[in-house]
Design a protein around this motif. Structure first.
Motif, short mmCIF file in Angstrom:
data_model
loop_
_atom_site.label_atom_id
_atom_site.label_comp_id
_atom_site.label_asym_id
_atom_site.label_seq_id
_atom_site.Cartn_x
_atom_site.Cartn_y
_atom_site.Cartn_z
N GLY B 188 61.97 -53.19 -36.51
CA GLY B 188 62.10 -52.33 -35.35
C GLY B 188 63.57 -51.98 -35.57
O GLY B 188 64.22 -50.73 -35.16
N THR B 189 64.27 -53.03 -35.54
CA THR B 189 65.81 -52.82 -35.56
C THR B 189 66.40 -51.87 -36.87
O THR B 189 67.29 -51.10 -36.37
N ALA B 190 65.79 -51.83 -37.76
CA ALA B 190 66.15 -51.09 -38.84
C ALA B 190 65.85 -49.62 -38.55
O ALA B 190 66.67 -48.75 -38.86
N MET B 191 64.63 -49.32 -37.69
CA MET B 191 64.42 -47.92 -37.23
C MET B 191 65.31 -47.43 -36.36
O MET B 191 65.61 -46.34 -36.23
N ALA B 192 65.71 -48.33 -35.38
CA ALA B 192 66.55 -48.23 -34.24
C ALA B 192 67.80 -47.84 -34.93
O ALA B 192 68.29 -46.69 -34.47
N LEU B 193 68.47 -48.44 -35.85
CA LEU B 193 69.56 -48.07 -36.56
C LEU B 193 69.31 -46.64 -37.05
O LEU B 193 70.66 -45.93 -37.20
N MET B 194 68.22 -46.16 -37.47
CA MET B 194 68.14 -45.05 -38.17
C MET B 194 68.42 -43.98 -36.85
O MET B 194 68.77 -42.68 -37.35
N GLU B 195 67.95 -44.26 -35.89
CA GLU B 195 68.07 -43.45 -34.68
C GLU B 195 69.60 -43.12 -34.21
O GLU B 195 69.92 -42.06 -33.77
N GLY B 196 70.14 -44.26 -34.08
CA GLY B 196 71.62 -44.29 -33.62
C GLY B 196 72.15 -45.69 -33.63
O GLY B 196 71.55 -46.55 -33.54
N GLU B 197 73.64 -45.69 -33.78
CA GLU B 197 74.47 -46.96 -33.71
C GLU B 197 73.94 -47.65 -32.55
O GLU B 197 74.02 -48.85 -32.56
N GLN B 198 74.02 -46.94 -31.53
CA GLN B 198 73.94 -47.69 -29.99
C GLN B 198 72.46 -48.41 -29.98
O GLN B 198 72.25 -49.63 -29.67
N GLN B 199 71.45 -47.45 -30.53
CA GLN B 199 70.03 -48.10 -30.36
C GLN B 199 70.09 -49.27 -31.26
O GLN B 199 69.46 -50.26 -31.26
N GLY B 200 70.60 -49.17 -32.61
CA GLY B 200 70.87 -50.15 -33.73
C GLY B 200 71.34 -51.43 -33.04
O GLY B 200 70.65 -52.61 -33.19
N ALA B 201 72.41 -51.41 -32.24
CA ALA B 201 73.20 -52.69 -31.69
C ALA B 201 72.29 -53.31 -30.65
O ALA B 201 72.19 -54.51 -30.71
N MET B 202 71.68 -52.32 -29.78
CA MET B 202 70.89 -52.90 -28.68
C MET B 202 69.48 -53.73 -29.43
O MET B 202 69.16 -54.83 -28.90
N ALA B 203 69.16 -53.01 -30.32
CA ALA B 203 67.65 -53.62 -31.09
C ALA B 203 68.18 -54.97 -31.73
O ALA B 203 67.37 -55.73 -31.65
N GLY B 204 69.42 -55.10 -32.37
CA GLY B 204 69.65 -56.31 -32.95
C GLY B 204 69.92 -57.17 -32.03
O GLY B 204 69.48 -58.33 -32.13
N MET B 205 70.46 -57.16 -30.87
CA MET B 205 70.64 -57.96 -29.98
C MET B 205 69.27 -58.39 -29.31
O MET B 205 69.12 -59.51 -29.20
#
Lengths: 122, 227
Positions: B188-205
């Motif tokens: 899911g984090t990989a997909m969030a990163l594709m959507e945007g940096e903020q989404q990606g950082a939040m997903a990783g956390m």
């Protein structure tokens, strides 16, 4: 090139030592928290306190995280012994996976938007 | 000995090939774990190599998974300003999501009358594999099965998660990232990163915190409710 490789290897060894320490803490104290979680908290604490600088682990960490999916493959191959369970209970398992994802998706999103919107209005 | 060496080379080759396909075409349907695993299982079955033989090499290959999990502290540390800024929303959202995720999966499989080992293994389906494997080992599940449920959840979330969130009217980028990470971990984090940096950082956390929270709670809680 060689220096870079040695640096990454050294950093991975450092990460491994922290992981090992995490496991030892779990073993010695008998707490039911996985050693890797303790190790992660330990690294976070070390970075936060400045005892370990980000540069000491960054390259090794990003290499491991980049290829993290690789480590999942040997576990997933273990499925070949569980064909019968999937055959017998496939529908219930699919239901548990789908609803078990859709409901928390909504809960997290809703709760965060609720609190986050509250933040803005303050 | 030669067989073990072969299974390791096979796994690495299958991984590189799947990764190449994914990077080349970028479709979430080209799931790296599923394709690699399918290649490995089909080859093992064709050649008549039992899983028990494969598992010897498997232990060697997963040796670095522990340090890789510890390495998750690095992105978490880098994003600590976000952690502070959205602290309450993050903690409450991820805790609620993790709890609901465990309860839903356990309730459905218990009602369906599945074996205890399976129910415990599915409880940790939303956390990334290294945590799930440890949780199931401590709580009395099966690590391989737990890993399979993790991959299934991650695949579902990475293929349908973003559309599902839009459909559920979750539009806030912080909320979307946290949902993707809490429910479908690394995939899911990989997909969030594709959507945007903020989404990606939040997903990783979210992935890291959901793993920690579930690891801290599940081993106590599961043996009490799953008899």
């Amino acid at each position: 090139m060689l220096v870079k490789v040695l640096k990454v290897v050294g950093q991975i060894i450092l990460l491994w030592i922290i992981y090992w320490l995490g496991n030892q803490i779990t073993l010695l104290t008998g707490i039911k928290i996985p050693g890797n979680v303790i190790g992660m908290a330990l690294l976070f604490g070390l970075l936060f306190s400045g005892l370990i600088k980000l540069e000491y682990v960054e390259d090794g960490a990003s290499l491991l995280l980049k290829h993290m999916l690789f480590f999942f493959v040997p576990y997933a191959v273990g499925l070949m012994n569980w064909g019968e369970v999937f055959y017998n209970y496939g529908l219930i398992l699919a239901l548990a996976i789908v609803l078990g994802a859709v409901i928390p998706f909504f809960v997290v999103g809703y709760v965060v938007q609720l609190i986050h919107r509250g933040d803005k209005s303050c | 000995m030669l067989v073990i060496f072969f299974t390791i080379v096979l796994t690495i080759a299958a991984y590189w090939f799947s990764r190449y396909l994914f990077l080349r075409f970028g479709s979430p349907l080209l799931n790296i774990v599923i394709i690699s695993t399918a290649i490995v299982i089909i080859t093992l079955v064709t050649l008549g190599i039992p899983y028990e033989t494969y598992a010897i090499g498997g232990d060697i290959m997963t040796f670095l998974l522990g340090p890789a999990t510890v390495a998750l502290a690095v992105p978490l540390y880098k994003n600590r300003p976000l952690l502070k800024k959205y602290g309450l929303a993050i903690v409450v959202g991820i805790s609620a999501g993790s709890l609901v995720s465990v309860v839903t999966a356990v309730a459905i499989t218990m009602c369906g009358g599945l074996p205890r080992e399976v129910i415990i293994s599915i409880a940790s389906k939303s956390v990334t594999i290294p945590f799930a494997v440890e949780i199931s080992r401590i709580a009395g599940g099966n690590p391989a099965l737990a890993a399979a449920f993790v991959v299934a959840t991650g695949t579902f979330g990475s293929v349908l998660g973003r559309d599902l969130l839009t459909w559920l009217k979750i539009t806030d980028p912080v909320a979307r990232g946290l949902s993707l990470g809490t429910v479908s971990h690394g995939q899911g984090t990989a997909m969030a990163l594709m959507e945007g940096e903020q989404q990606g950082a939040m997903a990783g956390m979210a992935m890291a915190l959901a793993g920690v929270l579930t690891s801290a709670i599940a081993p106590f809680f599961l043996p009490l409710i799953v008899k």
